[in-house]
Motif scaffolding. Sequence first.
Motif, short mmCIF file in Angstrom:
data_model
loop_
_atom_site.label_atom_id
_atom_site.label_comp_id
_atom_site.label_asym_id
_atom_site.label_seq_id
_atom_site.Cartn_x
_atom_site.Cartn_y
_atom_site.Cartn_z
N SER A 1 -4.37 6.44 -11.13
CA SER A 1 -4.88 6.10 -9.80
C SER A 1 -5.82 4.92 -9.90
N PHE A 2 -6.65 4.91 -10.93
CA PHE A 2 -7.63 3.85 -11.09
C PHE A 2 -6.95 2.48 -11.17
N LEU B 1 -6.21 10.19 -13.69
CA LEU B 1 -7.41 9.39 -13.44
C LEU B 1 -7.11 7.91 -13.65
N VAL C 1 2.32 1.88 -3.53
CA VAL C 1 1.27 2.37 -4.41
C VAL C 1 0.88 3.79 -4.03
N GLY C 2 0.66 4.03 -2.73
CA GLY C 2 0.28 5.36 -2.26
C GLY C 2 1.30 6.42 -2.64
N VAL D 1 1.22 7.13 -6.35
CA VAL D 1 0.05 7.96 -6.69
C VAL D 1 0.32 9.41 -6.32
N TYR E 1 -4.57 -3.45 -6.05
CA TYR E 1 -4.55 -4.01 -4.71
C TYR E 1 -5.70 -4.97 -4.49
N ARG E 2 -6.80 -4.77 -5.23
CA ARG E 2 -8.00 -5.58 -5.01
C ARG E 2 -8.35 -6.45 -6.21
N PRO F 1 0.81 -1.22 0.00
CA PRO F 1 0.00 0.00 0.00
C PRO F 1 0.85 1.27 0.00
N VAL G 1 -4.31 1.70 -8.02
CA VAL G 1 -4.97 1.42 -6.75
C VAL G 1 -5.82 0.15 -6.86
N SER G 2 -6.48 -0.02 -8.01
CA SER G 2 -7.28 -1.23 -8.21
C SER G 2 -6.42 -2.48 -8.09
#
Lengths: 502, 502
Positions: free
Chosen positions: A190-191, A187, A154-155, A158, A197-198, A151, A194-195
Amino acid sequence: MAPRKEVFEGVEWRIRVAADGSSEALVPATGLARKAWLGLKGLISGFALKVRMFVKKAWDVGTNDPRKVIHCIKVGLALAIVSVFYFMRPLYDGVGGNAMWAVMTVVVVFEPTVGATLYKCFNRVLGTFLAGFLAVGVHWVASQSGERVEPFVVGASVFLLASAATFSRLIPSVKSRFDYGALIFMLTFSFVAVSGYRVDKLFELAHHRISTIIIGSSLCILVIMLVCPIWSGQELHSLIVRNMDKLADSLDGCVTQYFYQSGEGTNSKEEATDNKLQGYKCVLSSKASEESMANFGSWEPSHGQFNFRHPWKQYLKIGASMRSCAYCIEALNSCIKSENQAAKLIKQHLGSGCLKVSSSSSNVIRELAETVKTMKKKSSTTDLLAEDMKSAVQGLQNDLKTIPHLLNPSAIPGNKTLETACSEATTPTVTLMELVPVVTLASILIEISGRIEALVDAVEELAKLADFGINDDKSKHSKMTDKTVSDAKKQTDGTMKALQRV
Amino acid sequence: MAPRKEVFEGVEWRIRVAADGSSEALVPATGLARKAWLGLKGLISGFALKVRMFVKKAWDVGTNDPRKVIHCIKVGLALAIVSVFYFMRPLYDGVGGNAMWAVMTVVVVFEPTVGATLYKCFNRVLGTFLAGFLAVGVHWVASQSGERVEPFVVGASVFLLASAATFSRLIPSVKSRFDYGALIFMLTFSFVAVSGYRVDKLFELAHHRISTIIIGSSLCILVIMLVCPIWSGQELHSLIVRNMDKLADSLDGCVTQYFYQSGEGTNSKEEATDNKLQGYKCVLSSKASEESMANFGSWEPSHGQFNFRHPWKQYLKIGASMRSCAYCIEALNSCIKSENQAAKLIKQHLGSGCLKVSSSSSNVIRELAETVKTMKKKSSTTDLLAEDMKSAVQGLQNDLKTIPHLLNPSAIPGNKTLETACSEATTPTVTLMELVPVVTLASILIEISGRIEALVDAVEELAKLADFGINDDKSKHSKMTDKTVSDAKKQTDGTMKALQRV
C-alpha cells in the motif's frame, strides 16, 4: 501500612467522645477545604500504594529473571545505535533521509529470543522485497492507463492484494511461518503503490525502504546474537527438562502425601511440598509456549549443542506425552482429596505397592529428563528403570489380586450365611466403599506408568532424530548406570521404610 | 496420480529385458536433455500438486468459516477507502503529505474482531499521544543544551525510554492491556525525538502523525463495527456454550460406548461418534483463545445481549471449571481403553448406575449450556437436574456397596477353606482384577459429578454478575422445566433399555 495510618488519622479528628460516653461527628472548622484536602490525601496515598505495588511487581519480574532486564538494555542499545544514522550526515544522506525506517525496524523486530527476531527480520525483508517489486509493477501499469483511470487501478490492486494477504494469514500453515511477512507485504505494497501517485522517484523510494530495513534488521541480528543471546530452542529444551522434573516431583509427592497424610514437619516445609505437588499444572499449561518456542527454534542457526535442523517438533510430541501424564496426575489428585476415605488396612496393604510404582515411575521420568538434559543416550539405565517400573506395576497388580480376603461381606444385606463363614476366616475386614479410593488410585497409577512408556518412546525417538551421543567413557558409563539405579532403589526403599514407621 | 505416472514412464524407457531374461539399464539416445526434461516435469507436477493441496486447504478455511472471507474483504475495503486520502488533493495537503500514516494504521490495527481492533486503536492513539508530547519535550531540552551535546541527550533519552517501555511489556498486567501501546510509544518516541535533529517543524510532524493515526483508527472502527461485525465477547460466549455441549456429548458417549462396545452400526456412524467422543479435547485446548477473547471482550461497547461491563472474567472461571471436568474425562477414556477387561457380570451390575450418572451429569451440563446460551435463569430446572444427578451418584455408590458378593475369593492363594465356603454361597463370581476398571470408572464418574457441581456454581455466579433475566412467561417456564426434566429422564431410560437389550 499506608491504609491503616490513613484510617487512624481519619478517626482522630472526626470523632469526639463526649463526657457521657456518647460520640458525635465533629464538624470541622475549615469545612470544604479540609474535606477536599483529606480526599486528595486519600487519593494520593491510594495512588502511591498502587504505584508501590506496581513497582514491587516490576521489581519481582526483574529479579526473578534478570535476562529480561538484559533484554530491555539490548533494545535500548540497538535503538541508540540506529539513531546514529540520524546524527551522522553521510549515513543520513546515504539513504535519502529515510533513516527513520531503520529505527522503526529495530523497534518492531526486536524480540526477546534469537529465533523470534530472526523470524521477524526474515519476514520483514521478504515481505518488503516482494511487495516493493509488485508495487512498482502495478504503478507502471497504472501510469500507462491514463491519469483518470490511475487511482482506480491502484485502488483495485490495493483492495485485491490486501484481501488476499489477509486471507493467507488465516491459513494455519502460512500463519505459523509467514504471518508477519504477510502484514509487512500489505504495509509496503500500500505504501509504495499509493505513494506512486504523488512521489516521482518511486523506484528510489522502494530502494531506500528496502535498504533501510536491511540495515535495521542486520543491526538487530547482530545485537541479539552477540549480547547475551537467548535462544528459543535452548529455552524449549530447558522447559521440557524442567517440566519433566516437575512431573516427577508431583507424581512422587502426591502418592507419598496420600499414604503419609499425618502432616509432620513445619508449615514452611509443607508450603514447599505443596508447590512441588502443583508442579504438574505447569505441564498442563505450557502447550502454547512450547509451540511458539518450537516454531521460533526452527529459525535459529546452529548454537550450543543444537544443530540448525534440530528436531524441535519432536519436543512438542514429548510435551504432549507429558501432558497426557499430567491429566492422570490431576485425576490422581482428585482421588487424594476425595471425601470418601480409605480404610487404614487397605492403605497399608496397597501403600508399599503404590509407592513403589510412583517412585519407580518418577525415577524413569527423572532419568528421561537427564537424558534430554545431557543429550547423551543412556539407554541401559532407562531400560533398567523402565523394567523396574514394570515389575513394580506387576507387584501392585498382585497386591490388588490379594485384596478380596480383606473385604467384609457383612455389608451385603441378606448374605448372612456367607458372613458367618468369612468373618471367622478373615479378620480384620473392610467395606468396598473404603476400598474404592485406593483401588482408583492404584489403577490410575498403572495407567500413568503406561503413559510414561509412551514418553520413553518419544524421548528415544528424539535421541534418534537428534543423534544424541553415547557416553564415551564406557566404564564410567556402566558405573554411573549402576549408581543411578541403586540410588533410585535406595530412594524407594527409604520411602518404604518411612511409610512403615508411620 | 502424478507420481505414479512418472515412475511408470521412467521404467518404460530405462530398462530393456534381454532375450535371456536378464535386464540391463538403457542408455537413452537423447541423454541429458531428456533426463532434464523429465526432472523438470517431475518438479512441475510436484509443485502443481502442492499448489493444488494449498488451494484446497485455503478453500476449506474459507468454506468452514465464511466470516473469514468477509474479514478479508473488510480489510481490502478499509485500505481502499483510506487510499482516497492520497488521491484527493485537499485531504492530502490537509495532513501535510503524511497521509501514509493513516494507511499504515489501517494495515496494522485492523483485526478480525471488534474488541481486538478497539484495543489496538486505543493503544495506538494513546501511545502516540504520550510519546509525541514527551518527545517534543525532550527535543526542547536537547536543543537548549547546545549542538554538540544534543545527539547525546537525545540518544540517552531514547536508550532509557526504550528500555523502560520494553520492560513494561514484560510485566503481565501491563502486557495484557497495553502491550501494543508500549510498542507504539517506543516507535513514536524514537521517531519524533530523533527526527527533531533533522526536521525543523517538529511540532507539526507530531501533530500530523497524531491526526493521521486518529483518522486511520476512526476509519477502522467504523468499518469493523458497521460491516458484519464480529464481537470477541459474543465469540467467547458461543465458544463456552459450544464447549459445554461437547463436554456433555463426550461424557455421555464415553460411558455409553464402554457399556455397549458391541460395535453395531455403520462405519460412518462410528466415525461421527468418535468425533463426538473426542469433543472434550477442544475444551482442554481452548484456554489461550478464551483468555484472549475475554481480554478483547472487555474493550467492546454494549452489543446484542451484552453490556459494556459484562463479566467476561467469569467466563474464564467457567472455562477452567470445564477443563477440570475434561481432565477427568481424559482419565475416564484411559479406563475405557484399558487392556484390563472388566467381567461382563460386573459391567451389568454397575452399568445402569454408571449410565444414570453419566446421562444425568451430561443433562446438567446441557442445561447449563442452555442457561448461558439464552441468558435466562432457569434455576428450578437446573436444580432438579442437579438433584437427579446427586441421586444417581447415590445410586451408583449403593451399587458399589453390593459388589462384594460377586467377588471370587478363590483368587487368593492359601485361602482354601474360605474358598470352599464362599464358592458355594456365591455364584457366579469374578476376580478383583476384573472389577478394577469398572470401579475406577465409577469413582471417576462420581468425581466428575462433583466437578459439575462446581461448574453449576460458576454458571450461577455468572448469572448473578451478568444479571440474567428470568423467563417472563411463568406457565410456559414451568411447562418447559417439566418438559426438559422429563425429556432428560426419557433419554436416560431409553439408554437403560437399550443397554438391557445388549
